[in-house]
Scaffold this active site. Structure first.
Site, PDB file in Angstrom:
ATOM      1  N   THR A  65       0.836  -1.193   0.000  1.00 20.85           N
ATOM      2  CA  THR A  65       0.000   0.000   0.000  1.00 20.85           C
ATOM      3  C   THR A  65       0.869   1.240   0.000  1.00 20.85           C
ATOM      4  OG1 THR A  65      -1.498  -1.257   1.364  1.00 20.85           O
ATOM      5  CG2 THR A  65      -1.769   1.123   1.401  1.00 20.85           C
ATOM      6  N   VAL A  87     -12.452  -6.102   1.519  1.00 22.60           N
ATOM      7  CA  VAL A  87     -11.915  -4.772   1.803  1.00 22.60           C
ATOM      8  C   VAL A  87     -10.797  -4.935   2.824  1.00 22.60           C
ATOM      9  CG1 VAL A  87     -12.434  -2.531   2.837  1.00 22.60           C
ATOM     10  CG2 VAL A  87     -14.064  -3.580   1.257  1.00 22.60           C
ATOM     11  N   GLY A  88      -9.675  -4.293   2.575  1.00 22.70           N
ATOM     12  CA  GLY A  88      -8.545  -4.373   3.492  1.00 22.70           C
ATOM     13  C   GLY A  88      -8.560  -3.242   4.508  1.00 22.70           C
ATOM     14  N   ASP A  89      -7.405  -2.967   5.057  1.00 14.51           N
ATOM     15  CA  ASP A  89      -7.295  -1.962   6.112  1.00 14.51           C
ATOM     16  C   ASP A  89      -7.233  -0.533   5.581  1.00 14.51           C
ATOM     17  OD1 ASP A  89      -4.735  -2.825   5.030  1.00 14.51           O
ATOM     18  OD2 ASP A  89      -3.844  -1.400   6.432  1.00 14.51           O
ATOM     19  N   GLY A 133       0.810  -3.998   4.214  1.00 22.87           N
ATOM     20  CA  GLY A 133       0.892  -5.432   4.470  1.00 22.87           C
ATOM     21  C   GLY A 133      -0.490  -6.049   4.493  1.00 22.87           C
ATOM     22  N   GLY A 193      -3.852  -6.610   5.300  1.00 18.01           N
ATOM     23  CA  GLY A 193      -4.746  -5.688   5.972  1.00 18.01           C
ATOM     24  C   GLY A 193      -5.620  -6.292   7.059  1.00 18.01           C
TER      25      GLY A 193
HETATM   26  N1  GLY Z   1      -2.891  -3.269   3.212  1.00 15.61           N
HETATM   27  C1  GLY Z   1      -3.751  -3.279   2.135  1.00 15.61           C
HETATM   28  C2  GLY Z   1      -4.674  -4.407   2.084  1.00 15.61           C
HETATM   29  O1  GLY Z   1      -4.549  -5.368   2.813  1.00 15.61           O
HETATM   30  O2  GLY Z   1      -5.557  -4.378   1.265  1.00 15.61           O
END
Ligand code: GLY
Length: 335
Positions: free
Chosen positions: A188, A217-219, A240, A242
Site C-alpha cells: 500500500t 476490503v482491506g485496512d 501489508g 490488511g
Molecule cells: N494493506 C492493504 C490491504 O490489505 O488491502
C-alpha cells in the site's frame, strides 16, 4: 550579520524546529516533512513536497502524493495498474484524514482512477465517512470523476497466470525487489505529512491484496486500521496484510501508544508485537508494516519481516528522498 548568513542560520533553526530569532520570518517549509511507505514513496513524496514547500496544507500534500502513486504505471499494487481480485475485477480502496479528525474513505471502488480524491470528496461533501462499491462509484461520477476501465493488459495477464493455480496465500511481500509489489502480493501507499503550521494529515491507497475474494476490503480505507491522524499526538499508517491491521485497530493503536509517550518507532514496534501475540504462526508467513510520525515530525517504522522501507522528504540539506530501512521482528526476506 550578512543577509545570507542570517537567512542560512534561520533556515537551519527552522528545519530543526527551533524558535527563530525575533524579526526573522519562518520559511514556508519550517518543520514541514512528508513520509511514505516503500520505495515508490519517493515519487509520492516528490509530488507532495511542492505543496508543503509553498506553505500548503498537509491535507493537500498527502492527496497529491497519493494521486501520484495511483497514476504510477509501474505499480501493480496501487491505483490504475493494480492487480485484480480473483474474478479479474480491479477494486480500489483509499482513505484520507486530517489531524482534526476529519476523514473520508472509499472501498471496492471500480473504474475511477483516483480513489483518494473521491475519499476526500466523501469527507468534504457528504455527512458520511465511507462509501463502498457501486454507491462510491455513483457518488464519484456525480462529483465529476471520469469512469474509465482501469485494468491493464499486464494485470490481466498476471491474473490469467494466477488462475492456473488459483492459490491465495497472503504472505511475505517481495520487498526490496526493484518494485516491491510486482509479485503476487501488494504494498500500500501510506503517506503522512506535517505542514509548516504543524498540522498533520495522512492518506492511504491500494488495490488491495491481489487475487482477493471479490468484495474483500482491506485496512487501507478503514480509519483506525490503515490510517489514523491526530494533531495532538501524531499520525500512523500501515502496509501489508490488511486483515491484521483491522484485527488490531492498528494505526489507532500506534497513535495511542505515541500518546502514552512512545516514540514513533517504539509505538510501531509495540503494535507489531501485538500482531505477533495474536497470530504467532501466521506472523511468520505474512508481512505487516507500520509507519508513524509524531506531531513534531519525528518518524519511525517497524515491520514483521525484513525489507520494509520508507521514504522521507523535508527541507533539510543533503539528498532528499532518503529511504530508511525499518527494523523487523523476523529477518527473513523473500527472494
Ligand atoms: N494493506 C492493504 C490491504 O490489505 O488491502
Amino acid at each position: 550579520m550578512g543577509n545570507r548568513r542570517q537567512f542560512l542560520q534561520a533556515s537551519m533553526l527552522a528545519t530543526a524546529g527551533a524558535i527563530l530569532p525575533q524579526g526573522v520570518a519562518a520559511p514556508k517549509t519550517s518543520g514541514a516533512r512528508v513520509v511514505s511507505t516503500w520505495d515508490f514513496g519517493v515519487g509520492a513524496n516528490a509530488a507532495a513536497w511542492p505543496v508543503l514547500a509553498r506553505g500548503g496544507s498537509a491535507l493537500d500534500a498527502v492527496e497529491a502524493g497519493a494521486r501520484w502513486a495511483e497514476a504510477d504505471l509501474c505499480n501493480a499494487t496501487v491505483g490504475r495498474c493494480g492487480n485484480p481480485d480473483r474474478d479479474g475485477v480491479l477494486t480500489l480502496d483509499a482513505s484520507i484524514m486530517d489531524g482534526d479528525g476529519r476523514c473520508g474513505a472509499v472501498a471496492a471502488l471500480e473504474d475511477i482512477a483516483h480513489p483518494v480524491s473521491v475519499a476526500r470528496a466523501v469527507m468534504e461533501k457528504t455527512p458520511h465517512v465511507m462509501l463502498v462499491g457501486q454507491g462510491a462509484q455513483q457518488f464519484a461520477v456525480a462529483q465529476g470523476f471520469e469512469k474509465t476501465p482501469l485494468l491493464t493488459e499486464q494485470a490481466r495477464r498476471a491474473w490469467r497466470e494466477w488462475l492456473k493455480t488459483s492459490r491465495y496465500e497472503p504472505q511475505i511481500n517481495a520487498e526490496r525487489q526493484a518494485r516491491p509489489g510486482d509479485k503476487t502480493n501488494h504494498d500500500t501507499l501510506g503517506i503522512l505529512a506535517r505542514d509548516a503550521q504543524g498540522r498533520l494529515a495522512g492518506a492511504c491507497t491500494t488495490s488491495g491484496m491481489a487475487w482477493k475474494l471479490h468484495g474483500r476490503v482491506g485496512d487501507s480505507p478503514i480509519v483506525g486500521a490503515g490510517l489514523y491522524v491526530d494533531n495532538e499526538v501524531g499520525a500512523a499508517t500501515a502496509s501489508g496484510v490488511g486483515e491484521e491491521m483491522i484485527r488490531n485497530a492498528a494505526s489507532f493503536l500506534v497513535v495511542e501508544l505515541m500518546r502514552q509517550g512512545r516514540s514513533p518507532m517504539e509505538a510501531c514496534r509495540e503494535a507489531i508485537d501485538r500482531v505477533v501475540r495474536k497470530r504467532p504462526e501466521a506472523s511468520k508467513r505474512m508481512q505487516v508494516c507500520f509507519l508513524a510520525m509524531n506531531k513534531d515530525g519525528e518518524a519511525g517504522a517497524f515491520a514483521l519481516h525484513k525489507g520494509f522501507v520508507y521514504a522521507m522528504h523535508d527541507a533539510s540539506p543533503g539528498p532528499h528522498d532518503r529511504l530508511h530501512d525499518a527494523a523487523s521482528v523476523y529477518r527473513t526476506e523473500q527472494t
